[in-house]
Design a protein around this motif. Structure first.
Motif, PDB file in Angstrom:
ATOM      1  N   LEU A  36       1.222  -1.096   0.299  1.00 18.37           N
ATOM      2  CA  LEU A  36      -0.154  -0.274  -0.154  1.00 18.37           C
ATOM      3  C   LEU A  36       0.609   1.338  -0.034  1.00 18.37           C
ATOM      4  CD1 LEU A  36      -2.790  -1.125   2.415  1.00 18.37           C
ATOM      5  CD2 LEU A  36      -3.241  -0.799   0.223  1.00 18.37           C
ATOM      6  N   LYS A  37       1.920   1.100   0.576  1.00 13.93           N
ATOM      7  CA  LYS A  37       2.897   2.499   0.742  1.00 13.93           C
ATOM      8  C   LYS A  37       2.562   3.517   0.908  1.00 13.93           C
ATOM      9  CE  LYS A  37       4.990   1.196  -3.846  1.00 13.93           C
ATOM     10  NZ  LYS A  37       5.506   0.417  -3.460  1.00 13.93           N
ATOM     11  N   LEU A  38       2.147   3.051   2.654  1.00 16.00           N
ATOM     12  CA  LEU A  38       1.202   4.005   3.575  1.00 16.00           C
ATOM     13  C   LEU A  38       2.144   4.065   4.887  1.00 16.00           C
ATOM     14  CD1 LEU A  38      -2.577   3.513   3.234  1.00 16.00           C
ATOM     15  CD2 LEU A  38      -1.058   5.347   2.584  1.00 16.00           C
ATOM     16  N   PRO A  39       1.734   4.787   5.821  1.00 15.27           N
ATOM     17  CA  PRO A  39       2.828   4.465   7.501  1.00 15.27           C
ATOM     18  C   PRO A  39       2.140   2.661   7.970  1.00 15.27           C
ATOM     19  CG  PRO A  39       2.374   6.689   6.641  1.00 15.27           C
ATOM     20  CD  PRO A  39       1.378   5.836   5.718  1.00 15.27           C
ATOM     21  N   ILE A  40       2.717   2.362   8.915  1.00 12.21           N
ATOM     22  CA  ILE A  40       2.299   1.268   9.731  1.00 12.21           C
ATOM     23  C   ILE A  40       0.757   1.835  10.108  1.00 12.21           C
ATOM     24  CG2 ILE A  40       3.165   1.859  11.597  1.00 12.21           C
ATOM     25  CD1 ILE A  40       2.793  -1.292  10.097  1.00 12.21           C
ATOM     26  N   GLY A  41       0.939   2.835  10.380  1.00 14.08           N
ATOM     27  CA  GLY A  41      -0.975   3.257  11.417  1.00 14.08           C
ATOM     28  C   GLY A  41      -1.557   3.442  10.318  1.00 14.08           C
ATOM     29  N   GLN A  42      -1.391   4.229   9.279  1.00 13.44           N
ATOM     30  CA  GLN A  42      -2.090   4.259   8.157  1.00 13.44           C
ATOM     31  C   GLN A  42      -2.820   2.120   7.808  1.00 13.44           C
ATOM     32  OE1 GLN A  42      -4.485   6.869   7.419  1.00 13.44           O
ATOM     33  NE2 GLN A  42      -3.131   6.951   9.462  1.00 13.44           N
ATOM     34  N   ARG A  82       7.158  26.744   5.675  1.00 15.64           N
ATOM     35  CA  ARG A  82       8.116  26.225   7.104  1.00 15.64           C
ATOM     36  C   ARG A  82       8.418  24.830   6.578  1.00 15.64           C
ATOM     37  NH1 ARG A  82       7.964  30.725   8.094  1.00 15.64           N
ATOM     38  NH2 ARG A  82       7.734  31.882  10.556  1.00 15.64           N
ATOM     39  N   VAL A  83       6.901  24.000   5.599  1.00 14.84           N
ATOM     40  CA  VAL A  83       7.864  22.111   5.344  1.00 14.84           C
ATOM     41  C   VAL A  83       6.679  22.190   4.034  1.00 14.84           C
ATOM     42  CG1 VAL A  83       6.490  20.235   6.246  1.00 14.84           C
ATOM     43  CG2 VAL A  83       6.844  22.217   7.563  1.00 14.84           C
ATOM     44  N   ASP A  84       7.450  21.577   3.713  1.00 12.75           N
ATOM     45  CA  ASP A  84       7.348  21.585   2.154  1.00 12.75           C
ATOM     46  C   ASP A  84       5.985  21.215   2.064  1.00 12.75           C
ATOM     47  OD1 ASP A  84       8.686  21.032  -1.094  1.00 12.75           O
ATOM     48  OD2 ASP A  84       7.577  19.109   0.093  1.00 12.75           O
ATOM     49  N   ARG A  85       5.332  20.964   1.081  1.00 14.81           N
ATOM     50  CA  ARG A  85       4.072  21.110   0.957  1.00 14.81           C
ATOM     51  C   ARG A  85       3.827  19.205   0.634  1.00 14.81           C
ATOM     52  NH1 ARG A  85      -1.101  22.916  -1.685  1.00 14.81           N
ATOM     53  NH2 ARG A  85      -2.396  21.363  -2.664  1.00 14.81           N
ATOM     54  N   ASP A  86       4.470  19.352  -0.580  1.00  8.95           N
ATOM     55  CA  ASP A  86       4.619  17.328  -0.665  1.00  8.95           C
ATOM     56  C   ASP A  86       5.663  16.465   0.124  1.00  8.95           C
ATOM     57  OD1 ASP A  86       3.589  18.405  -3.206  1.00  8.95           O
ATOM     58  OD2 ASP A  86       6.124  18.553  -3.745  1.00  8.95           O
ATOM     59  N   PHE A  87       6.437  17.575   1.169  1.00  6.33           N
ATOM     60  CA  PHE A  87       6.276  16.471   2.634  1.00  6.33           C
ATOM     61  C   PHE A  87       6.045  16.311   2.835  1.00  6.33           C
ATOM     62  CE2 PHE A  87       9.143  15.431   6.306  1.00  6.33           C
ATOM     63  CZ  PHE A  87       9.737  15.306   6.476  1.00  6.33           C
ATOM     64  N   GLU A  89       2.811  16.441   3.212  1.00  8.73           N
ATOM     65  CA  GLU A  89       1.200  15.547   3.081  1.00  8.73           C
ATOM     66  C   GLU A  89       1.612  14.337   2.340  1.00  8.73           C
ATOM     67  OE1 GLU A  89      -1.918  15.031  -0.859  1.00  8.73           O
ATOM     68  OE2 GLU A  89      -0.180  16.515  -1.806  1.00  8.73           O
ATOM     69  N   ARG A  90       3.210  13.780   1.837  1.00 12.95           N
ATOM     70  CA  ARG A  90       3.742  12.441   1.766  1.00 12.95           C
ATOM     71  C   ARG A  90       3.485  11.516   3.100  1.00 12.95           C
ATOM     72  NH1 ARG A  90       7.087  13.685  -0.924  1.00 12.95           N
ATOM     73  NH2 ARG A  90       9.265  13.780   0.755  1.00 12.95           N
ATOM     74  N   HIS A  91       4.124  12.262   3.876  1.00 11.63           N
ATOM     75  CA  HIS A  91       4.109  12.163   5.287  1.00 11.63           C
ATOM     76  C   HIS A  91       3.094  12.838   6.466  1.00 11.63           C
ATOM     77  CE1 HIS A  91       7.950  10.489   4.348  1.00 11.63           C
ATOM     78  NE2 HIS A  91       8.669  11.755   4.285  1.00 11.63           N
ATOM     79  N   LEU A  92       2.130  13.152   5.824  1.00 11.09           N
ATOM     80  CA  LEU A  92       0.481  12.788   6.505  1.00 11.09           C
ATOM     81  C   LEU A  92       1.314  13.919   8.408  1.00 11.09           C
ATOM     82  CD1 LEU A  92      -2.114  12.431   6.647  1.00 11.09           C
ATOM     83  CD2 LEU A  92      -2.052  10.951   8.113  1.00 11.09           C
ATOM     84  N   THR A 113      11.018   8.288  13.659  1.00 11.61           N
ATOM     85  CA  THR A 113      11.692   9.511  13.622  1.00 11.61           C
ATOM     86  C   THR A 113      13.170   9.507  12.848  1.00 11.61           C
ATOM     87  OG1 THR A 113      13.283   7.364  14.409  1.00 11.61           O
ATOM     88  CG2 THR A 113      12.086   8.705  16.321  1.00 11.61           C
ATOM     89  N   SER A 114      12.742   8.856  11.387  1.00 12.94           N
ATOM     90  CA  SER A 114      13.627   9.408  10.900  1.00 12.94           C
ATOM     91  C   SER A 114      12.961  10.449   9.599  1.00 12.94           C
ATOM     92  CB  SER A 114      14.122   8.341   9.430  1.00 12.94           C
ATOM     93  OG  SER A 114      12.811   7.533   9.114  1.00 12.94           O
ATOM     94  N   VAL A 115      11.189  10.383   9.635  1.00 16.69           N
ATOM     95  CA  VAL A 115      10.556  11.690   8.861  1.00 16.69           C
ATOM     96  C   VAL A 115      11.188  12.433   9.394  1.00 16.69           C
ATOM     97  CG1 VAL A 115       8.606  12.777   9.314  1.00 16.69           C
ATOM     98  CG2 VAL A 115       9.196   9.671   8.374  1.00 16.69           C
ATOM     99  N   VAL A 116      11.031  13.009  11.341  1.00 23.10           N
ATOM    100  CA  VAL A 116      11.613  13.609  12.322  1.00 23.10           C
ATOM    101  C   VAL A 116      12.870  14.554  12.116  1.00 23.10           C
ATOM    102  CG1 VAL A 116      11.648  14.972  14.602  1.00 23.10           C
ATOM    103  CG2 VAL A 116      10.102  12.927  13.998  1.00 23.10           C
ATOM    104  N   GLU A 117      13.833  13.810  11.641  1.00 18.64           N
ATOM    105  CA  GLU A 117      15.059  14.381  11.333  1.00 18.64           C
ATOM    106  C   GLU A 117      15.091  14.627  10.098  1.00 18.64           C
ATOM    107  OE1 GLU A 117      17.360   9.901  11.852  1.00 18.64           O
ATOM    108  OE2 GLU A 117      16.960  10.226  14.001  1.00 18.64           O
ATOM    109  N   GLU A 118      14.999  14.525   8.969  1.00 17.41           N
ATOM    110  CA  GLU A 118      14.564  14.697   7.949  1.00 17.41           C
ATOM    111  C   GLU A 118      14.337  15.665   7.910  1.00 17.41           C
ATOM    112  OE1 GLU A 118      13.105  13.280   3.552  1.00 17.41           O
ATOM    113  OE2 GLU A 118      13.135  11.611   4.822  1.00 17.41           O
ATOM    114  N   LEU A 119      12.873  16.395   8.222  1.00 19.47           N
ATOM    115  CA  LEU A 119      12.338  17.949   8.429  1.00 19.47           C
ATOM    116  C   LEU A 119      13.858  18.346   9.281  1.00 19.47           C
ATOM    117  CD1 LEU A 119       9.707  19.012   8.559  1.00 19.47           C
ATOM    118  CD2 LEU A 119       9.091  18.754  10.146  1.00 19.47           C
ATOM    119  N   ALA A 120      13.976  17.752  10.264  1.00 14.79           N
ATOM    120  CA  ALA A 120      15.151  19.136  11.196  1.00 14.79           C
ATOM    121  C   ALA A 120      15.544  19.212   9.606  1.00 14.79           C
ATOM    122  CB  ALA A 120      15.335  18.728  12.922  1.00 14.79           C
ATOM    123  N   ALA A 121      16.681  18.234   9.806  1.00 13.20           N
ATOM    124  CA  ALA A 121      17.658  18.428   8.755  1.00 13.20           C
ATOM    125  C   ALA A 121      16.910  19.633   7.897  1.00 13.20           C
ATOM    126  CB  ALA A 121      18.347  17.540   7.976  1.00 13.20           C
TER     127      ALA A 121
END
Length: 287
Positions: A36-42, A82-87, A89-92, A113-121
């Motif tokens: 499905l290519k969705l986060p595990i929660g979804q 502050r946050v890219d629209r596509d990013f 939307e992709r990570h909800l 946590t990898s999403v959080v780290e990527e967003l911080a960077a």
């Protein structure tokens, strides 16, 4: 281990530990996630293995991640810069506030946590993570990123009628749900008592709903209320203390979270006592 495998499975592991899902269900969800290519929660929601409430309870209890109701939060639309629209939307996820170098972000899966780290960077901000329901995040996304709000739904209405039955007694009109109110007759609830009953019942129903949806072992429940009224008119309630007495095998943190969800999000009676309610009166006199 691939650096993305732990964040994708950590939420699932939490749900297994607290008994919300089984190891077999998690294994199947991880397989479905790849398809499905969705986060595990979804993915778990799409499989109807858990409810959104169950996931929020698990996250709040295990990770100490605050839950916010984005439907009640006014978000500065400039945060879309502050946050890219596509990013987002992709990570909800949704930026909800900025204080100095800290950006608060509501995430559907705050264990990623990898999403959080990527967003911080990418943003240069320190990221403070909170969580909210997926639907609330999507709704906030539409508001902030200017896709336009979701189509407005017609507001549900309630129409009731009471008839004077002499003295201080009122009864529901024929064809209405049966109720009798009286401020002077013992054994008949007064309007303030009826209000207290309504708050108790509304919150109790919410708690039962959340616990049953989470498949917790709830076998019985009683609710008591101790309320204080002001001494002077209008003698409004100034304090109300509800105690929920449950029978069954339900963790304390699950019950606490269910009560909090009712008080802050679901209980229409309690939230109708807020001062922002629109209140109007009209009258007619017949000779």
């Amino acid at each position: 281990m691939d650096k993305h495998s732990l964040p994708r499975s950590r939420l699932g592991e939490i749900l297994v530990r607290n008994g919300s899902i089984t190891e077999a269900q998690l294994a199947l969800a991880l397989t479905e996630q790849a398809r499905l290519k969705l986060p595990i929660g979804q993915t778990l929601l799409a499989m109807r293995v858990v409810t959104d409430e169950v996931m929020r309870l698990a996250l709040g209890a295990q990770l100490n991640v605050p839950y916010i109701d984005l439907d009640r939060v006014v978000i500065d639309r400039s945060l879309a810069n502050r946050v890219d629209r596509d990013f987002a939307e992709r990570h909800l996820l949704m930026p909800v506030a900025q204080i100095g170098p800290t950006l608060t972000v509501a995430m559907d899966d705050p264990t990623a946590t990898s999403v959080v780290e990527e967003l911080a960077a990418a943003t240069g901000f320190t990221i403070n993570v909170v969580t909210s329901s997926g639907e609330a995040i999507r709704s906030a996304f539409r508001r902030v990123y200017a896709e336009g709000p979701a189509p407005a739904e017609k507001r549900p209405t309630v129409s009731l009628s009471l008839e004077w039955a002499g003295d201080l007694k009122f009864r529901s009109s024929p064809g209405q749900p049966a109720i009798e109110l009286d401020s002077s007759t013992p054994g008949v609830p007064s309007p303030p008592q009826a209000l207290a009953y309504a708050v108790m019942a509304c919150m109790a129903m919410d708690v039962v709903h959340v616990l049953k949806k989470g498949r917790h072992d709830l076998r019985a429940m009683t609710i008591t209320c101790e309320a204080e009224r002001a001494a002077e008119h209008p003698r409004r309630f100034v304090a109300m203390r509800l105690h929920f007495n449950l029978t069954g095998r339900v963790d304390d943190h699950v019950v606490s979270r269910a009560i909090e969800l009712s008080r802050t999000r679901y209980c229409s009676v309690w939230n109708s006592l807020r001062p922002d309610i629109v209140f109007e009166t009209t009258f007619t006199v017949h000779d």
